[in-house]
Design an enzyme around this catalytic site. Structure first.
Site, PDB file in Angstrom:
ATOM      1  N   GLN A 146       0.519  -1.264   0.163  1.00  0.00           N
ATOM      2  CA  GLN A 146       0.018   0.125   0.127  1.00  0.00           C
ATOM      3  C   GLN A 146       0.857   1.333   0.042  1.00  0.00           C
ATOM      4  OE1 GLN A 146      -3.167   0.409  -0.483  1.00  0.00           O
ATOM      5  NE2 GLN A 146      -3.845  -1.770  -0.394  1.00  0.00           N
ATOM      6  N   GLY A 161       2.153  -4.926  -8.427  1.00  0.00           N
ATOM      7  CA  GLY A 161       1.960  -3.913  -9.593  1.00  0.00           C
ATOM      8  C   GLY A 161       0.458  -3.636  -9.494  1.00  0.00           C
ATOM      9  N   CYS A 200     -10.898  -8.053   0.360  1.00  0.00           N
ATOM     10  CA  CYS A 200     -10.942  -9.639   0.594  1.00  0.00           C
ATOM     11  C   CYS A 200     -11.916  -9.812   1.567  1.00  0.00           C
ATOM     12  CB  CYS A 200      -9.548 -10.035   1.109  1.00  0.00           C
ATOM     13  SG  CYS A 200      -8.203  -8.951   0.316  1.00  0.00           S
TER      14      CYS A 200
HETATM   15  C1  LIG Z   1      -3.519  -6.015  -2.071  1.00  0.00           C
HETATM   16  C2  LIG Z   1      -2.578  -6.178  -0.790  1.00  0.00           C
HETATM   17  C3  LIG Z   1      -1.932  -7.406  -0.937  1.00  0.00           C
HETATM   18  C4  LIG Z   1      -1.836  -8.786  -1.918  1.00  0.00           C
HETATM   19  O1  LIG Z   1      -1.611  -8.296  -3.182  1.00  0.00           O
HETATM   20  P1  LIG Z   1      -1.913  -8.933  -4.532  1.00  0.00           P
HETATM   21  O2  LIG Z   1      -1.049  -8.529  -5.614  1.00  0.00           O
HETATM   22  O3  LIG Z   1      -3.150  -8.619  -4.578  1.00  0.00           O
HETATM   23  O4  LIG Z   1      -1.812 -10.671  -4.298  1.00  0.00           O
HETATM   24  C5  LIG Z   1      -0.785  -7.803   0.291  1.00  0.00           C
HETATM   25  N1  LIG Z   1      -0.868  -6.812   1.118  1.00  0.00           N
HETATM   26  C6  LIG Z   1      -1.402  -5.755   1.004  1.00  0.00           C
HETATM   27  C7  LIG Z   1      -1.333  -4.789   2.191  1.00  0.00           C
HETATM   28  C8  LIG Z   1      -2.359  -5.333   0.154  1.00  0.00           C
HETATM   29  O5  LIG Z   1      -3.065  -4.334   0.221  1.00  0.00           O
END
Ligand SMILES: *Cc1c(COP(=O)(O)O)cnc(C)c1O
Length: 395
Positions: A179, A200, A326
């Site tokens: 993030q 990405g 999620c």
């Molecule tokens: C979105 C997110 C993930 C997961 O990343 P993906 O590329 O969607 O697998 C992991 N950690 C944080 C803090 C996220 O916001």
């Protein structure tokens, strides 16, 4: 109808420059980077250029970058990879109560399989205490994992201080920076970070690509076996279009970071203040000011359900979230808000707006024009709110 996307912490649109950079790798530049002929060499050059672009954004060396299928896989590789490689040293692991599920569930799996886990609490603003962390350290602690910025409430952890502590004790330090990447400066050297997860699709790159930075000298057991790609840490033919796009997205994020963070912060504060001014019985979740991600707004609107708010907002074209992408879809309140000490009923009414490049002050006004009416309409149906109103008029 106007459509306003304010869910950039769930995912972002792919930047047009990124799409353009990727396209040749679907068509004429289709070589496999492991092949020795000119097609392969061309692909290999692109692979290594992208590795350099990712490394540059976090102050790493290119050879310290392992490409993965995303943030989730990078978190898994860091945690399982390091845990397996260092069992001789110990089996104690430390993380926090507000991590992404990709981190929390990896640790919980290890806890069920012979490791000991300490989960650090957070304060009311979603920030851990360095003193608590120090108390939790043991001679057999092998890994500390603390996210840089939280995906739900935007709280920013004191990463450099944690890194210094970890380094002093010789414990590896993993940071989920999905993030914060592109929004906050990241320097793995200065912050003493040994493992760092990036993705990405949260920074205007494609979905299905991410990376793990692993400091030179950190051992990681492989999680995927096969052709030995990515220094044998992550076998499988590289997702070259995704990698090239991710590299480009990192380059763009680096070029615009400071100016964009400042712009987003203004919009964030406009939205936060507007909500506070227009809607009674609202609680801001997470810190205010510099300890908060520049693009995150999270509020609990009492006496309404977060899910009903989301549906009503969607009907006027506004895309927000009730926490993390999620967990929405499940009716459990957010583990992050609960860890911050919010009671269930307030955690249920939480609403997250995460701002991004295409959002404008006009779009913030559009939200502020619609949200108060929606809240009022939903509250009319709430018997709890009725009681509260009667009480306050009786005073
Ligand atoms: C979105 C997110 C993930 C997961 O990343 P993906 O590329 O969607 O697998 C992991 N950690 C944080 C803090 C996220 O916001």
């Amino acid at each position: 109808m106007q459509r306003v996307y304010m869910d950039h912490s769930a995912t972002t649109p792919v930047a047009s420059e990124v799409i353009e950079a990727m396209l040749p790798y679907f068509s004429e530049k289709y070589g496999n980077p492991s092949s020795v002929h000119s097609f392969g060499r061309e692909a290999k050059v692109a692979l290594e250029e992208a590795r350099g672009q990712v490394a540059a954004l976090i102050g790493a060396n290119p050879e310290e970058i392992t490409f993965t299928s995303g943030g989730t896989e990078a978190d898994n590789l860091a945690i399982f990879g390091a845990a397996a490689a260092y069992t001789k040293k110990g089996r104690h692991l430390i993380t926090t109560a507000i991590e992404h599920h990709a981190v929390l569930e990896s640790f919980e799996y290890l806890e069920k399989n012979g490791y000991e886990l300490t989960i650090l609490p957070v304060d009311a603003e979603g920030i851990i205490s360095l003193a608590e962390l120090e108390k939790a350290l043991r001679p057999d602690t092998i890994l500390i994992s603390v996210m840089h910025a939280n995906n739900e409430v935007g709280s920013i952890q004191p990463i450099a201080e944690i890194g210094a502590l970890a380094k002093e004790r010789g414990i590896w330090f993993h940071v989920d920076a999905v993030q914060s990447l592109g929004k906050l400066p990241i320097a793995v050297q200065e912050m003493h970070v040994d493992l760092l997860t990036v993705s990405g699709h949260k920074i205007y790159g494609p979905k299905g690509i991410g990376a793990l930075y692993a400091r030179k000298g950190v051992r990681l057991d492989a999680r995927a076996f096969g052709g030995g790609q990515e220094k044998k840490r992550r076998s499988g033919t590289e997702n070259l279009p995704g990698i090239v796009g991710f590299g480009k997205a990192c380059e763009l994020a680096g070029a615009h970071l400071a100016a964009e963070a400042q712009r987003l912060q203004k919009l964030r504060d406009q939205l936060l203040q507007g909500i506070i001014d227009r809607i009674p019985y609202v609680k801001i979740n997470g810190p205010v000011g510099d300890q908060r991600l520049p693009n995150n707004v999270n509020v609990s609107i009492q006496y309404v359900e977060g899910e009903s708010l989301l549906l009503s907002l969607d009907m006027v074209g506004i895309a927000a979230s009730s926490g993390s992408a999620c967990t929405s879809g499940s009716l459990d309140p957010s583990h992050v808000l609960l860890a911050m000490g919010l009671p269930h009923e307030i955690a249920h009414g939480s609403l997250r707006f995460s701002l991004g490049t295409q959002n404008s002050a006009e779009e913030v006004d559009y939200v502020l024009d619609h949200l108060p009416q929606i809240v009022e309409r939903l509250r009319v149906m709430s018997p709890l709110y009725d009681a509260v109103k009667q009480q306050s008029t009786a005073k």
